[in-house]
Design a protein around this motif. Structure first.
Motif, mmCIF file in Angstrom:
data_model
loop_
_atom_site.group_PDB
_atom_site.id
_atom_site.type_symbol
_atom_site.label_atom_id
_atom_site.label_comp_id
_atom_site.label_asym_id
_atom_site.label_seq_id
_atom_site.Cartn_x
_atom_site.Cartn_y
_atom_site.Cartn_z
ATOM 1 N N ASN A 39 0.537 -1.118 -0.161
ATOM 2 C CA ASN A 39 -0.121 -0.208 0.305
ATOM 3 C C ASN A 39 0.969 1.349 -0.092
ATOM 4 O O ASN A 39 0.291 2.331 -0.425
ATOM 5 N N THR A 40 2.190 0.951 0.480
ATOM 6 C CA THR A 40 2.738 2.430 1.047
ATOM 7 C C THR A 40 3.790 2.809 -0.857
ATOM 8 O O THR A 40 3.527 3.384 -0.740
ATOM 9 N N ASP A 43 1.122 4.357 -3.030
ATOM 10 C CA ASP A 43 1.271 5.476 -2.567
ATOM 11 C C ASP A 43 2.207 6.464 -3.229
ATOM 12 O O ASP A 43 2.929 7.713 -4.055
ATOM 13 N N ARG A 46 1.632 7.067 -6.407
ATOM 14 C CA ARG A 46 1.031 8.091 -7.672
ATOM 15 C C ARG A 46 2.146 8.739 -6.608
ATOM 16 O O ARG A 46 1.875 10.236 -8.062
ATOM 17 N N THR A 98 1.007 16.208 1.920
ATOM 18 C CA THR A 98 -0.443 14.967 1.564
ATOM 19 C C THR A 98 -1.196 15.579 0.204
ATOM 20 O O THR A 98 -1.508 16.679 0.327
ATOM 21 N N TYR A 105 -3.504 11.061 -0.089
ATOM 22 C CA TYR A 105 -2.328 10.238 -0.075
ATOM 23 C C TYR A 105 -1.294 10.804 0.604
ATOM 24 O O TYR A 105 -0.815 11.238 0.103
#
Length: 487
Positions: A39-40, A43, A46, A98, A105
């Motif tokens: 998941n990290t 992010d 992205r 953020t 994200y």
């Protein structure tokens, strides 16, 4: 042996639970860590894409600024303000940590990235101020050209530093992926080491203990075989005795069944004889009432009529004589009614339909209750036994509905086919709860219901009673007619 089985089962269960729990905890920890890292990494990917888009947006904004100042037509010029807002918001979000897209994200930054954002911020602010001046139509052309010059001056520095930031984001993301790979190797080696330790200190002792148990089982197998042989001999003797017992039980059961059937047949014959005797007694008594007492009452009425012709001395004697005549007439009518109830002549003269119609009319007149008789189908006359049986059932059901149910409306329905006849008596009275016996059959030894059931059985018919409190009651009789039951 049972204690040995329980001991082995407890020991194996304890060891396996410990081993599988350790492996499950290590596997679950690895899966959770990998999921978190993936998941990290998603992010991070992205964030790298968005950071790279910042370079493209700055170049596109510079191009649009040049086209706007030089008054060159382009389809992208109306999007200038929207692109400028997106470029500024994305830069601020990357700097603050953020990124707000379709979901928030987290922008993981090292101290180097914070320093790089601090270095690029003057160039960004200078370019953003220039873009704002160019976007403002109130400013003069000279001011816009000056702003464009500042933008063109700072753009190479911004692109170079933004390029360094993108590569730094990518390098740090790659470092985290390498860290994930190392953790996976560590977890894999730890799992294999755990399995090896469990095999050495858990499974090996369990195997040794199991071997001992098997040896003890093998030692007792011979004794068990001898015992089984002796038991088999005993079982043969028991089988022979059991077979004899089964045959004896079957004989007793057969005799008991035959005795029960004989008793039922005797009860049916006794009931049939009793009912036949009752009917004969009713016929005799009805005939005596009609031919004996009825004739005497008729003669008494005639003599009273002759006396009526003579004059009386006073009106009191006349009134008393009139009361006597009325009493004689009422007695004659009551005698006829009793004779009719005992054995209605209309039943033998005109059949069951006419008898039921007359029964309904008389009951409605005497009880003040609406009694409706309906008939469906046409068929031959029934035998006297069947007609009397059905008439008595209808008479008993009608009596119960008037006396006990408190019904407002009673319906008698007769449906006759070539080989079947059905009689139903239904009321809208208070009803009752039909109790059940242990074998599930209804208990109907109340209000003459058992008498109706017995009559139905003697005619080889089916008797059904349906009733619920405050829902009324229905009595139904169905007969399959044979040739000896028809005229």
């Amino acid at each position: 042996m049972q204690q040995l089985d329980q001991q082995v089962a407890r020991r194996l269960t304890r060891f396996y639970v410990i081993a599988l729990t350790i492996i499950a905890l290590m596997t679950l920890s690895g899966l959770l860590f990998i999921k978190h890292t993936i998941n990290t990494h998603y992010d991070d990917g992205r964030v790298v894409n968005v950071a790279g888009r910042q370079r493209m947006l700055s170049q596109r904004l510079t191009k649009l600024a040049v086209l706007k100042i030089e008054a060159i037509r382009s389809a992208d010029i109306p999007l200038f303000d929207s692109l400028l807002t997106t470029w500024r918001n994305t830069h601020v979000q990357l700097r603050n940590g953020t990124l707000l897209m379709e979901k928030p994200y987290a922008v993981r930054k090292s101290s180097r990235l914070d320093s790089m954002f601090a270095q690029i911020d003057p160039a960004f602010q200078s370019m953003y101020t220039g873009f704002v001046r160019i976007s403002n139509p109130a400013g003069g052309l000279e001011q816009q050209r000056a702003a464009l010059a500042v933008i063109l001056r700072d753009e190479p520095s911004f692109l170079r530093q933004m390029n360094d930031i993108v590569f730094q984001f990518d390098a740090e993301s790659f470092t985290r992926v390498k860290y994930l790979e190392q953790v996976e190797w560590i977890l894999g080696i730890a799992t294999l080491l755990t399995v090896f330790i469990e095999g050495l200190f858990i499974f090996r002792p369990v195997v040794s203990h199991t071997k001992q148990v098997i040896r003890r089982l093998a030692a007792s197998e011979e004794a068990l075989r001898l015992a089984n042989e002796q038991l088999e001999i005993t079982n043969r003797s028991l089988a022979v005795a059991n077979q004899q017992l089964i045959e004896t039980q079957a004989g007793v059961l057969r005799l008991t069944k035959e005795k029960h059937q004989l008793q039922r047949a005797e009860d049916m014959v006794r009931s049939a004889a009793l009912l036949e005797g009752q009917e004969e007694e009713r016929k005799r008594f009805a005939r005596e009432l009609h031919d004996g007492i009825g004739q005497m009452l008729t003669g008494l009425k005639l003599h009273a009529g002759k006396i009526r012709k003579f004059p009386f001395s006073d009106e009191k004697q006349q009134a008393r004589f009139d009361e006597l005549c009325n009493l004689i007439q009422d007695t004659i009518q009551a005698t006829r009614q009793v004779s009719h109830n005992l054995m209605p002549s209309v039943l033998s003269d005109f059949g069951l339909d006419a008898a039921l119609q007359l029964l309904a009319d008389q009951t409605a007149q005497l009880a003040g209750t609406a009694v409706v008789f309906t008939k469906a189908g046409r068929g031959k006359r029934l035998s006297p036994v069947v007609e009397i049986g059905l008439y008595r059932i209808a008479q008993e059901a009608l009596h119960n509905a008037v006396k006990y149910a408190g019904a407002q409306t009673i319906r008698i329905h007769l449906e006759q086919e070539s080989q079947r006849i059905r009689l139903a008596v239904e009321d809208d009275g208070r009803g009752f709860t039909i109790r059940k016996s242990r074998n599930g059959k209804p208990l109907t030894n109340v209000n003459g219901l058992e008498n109706m059931r017995t009559r139905t059985q003697l005619m080889n018919g089916d008797f059904t009673i349906t009733s619920k409190p405050k829902k009324g009651t229905q009595v139904s009789v169905v007969l399959a007619l044979s040739d000896n039951q028809l005229y």
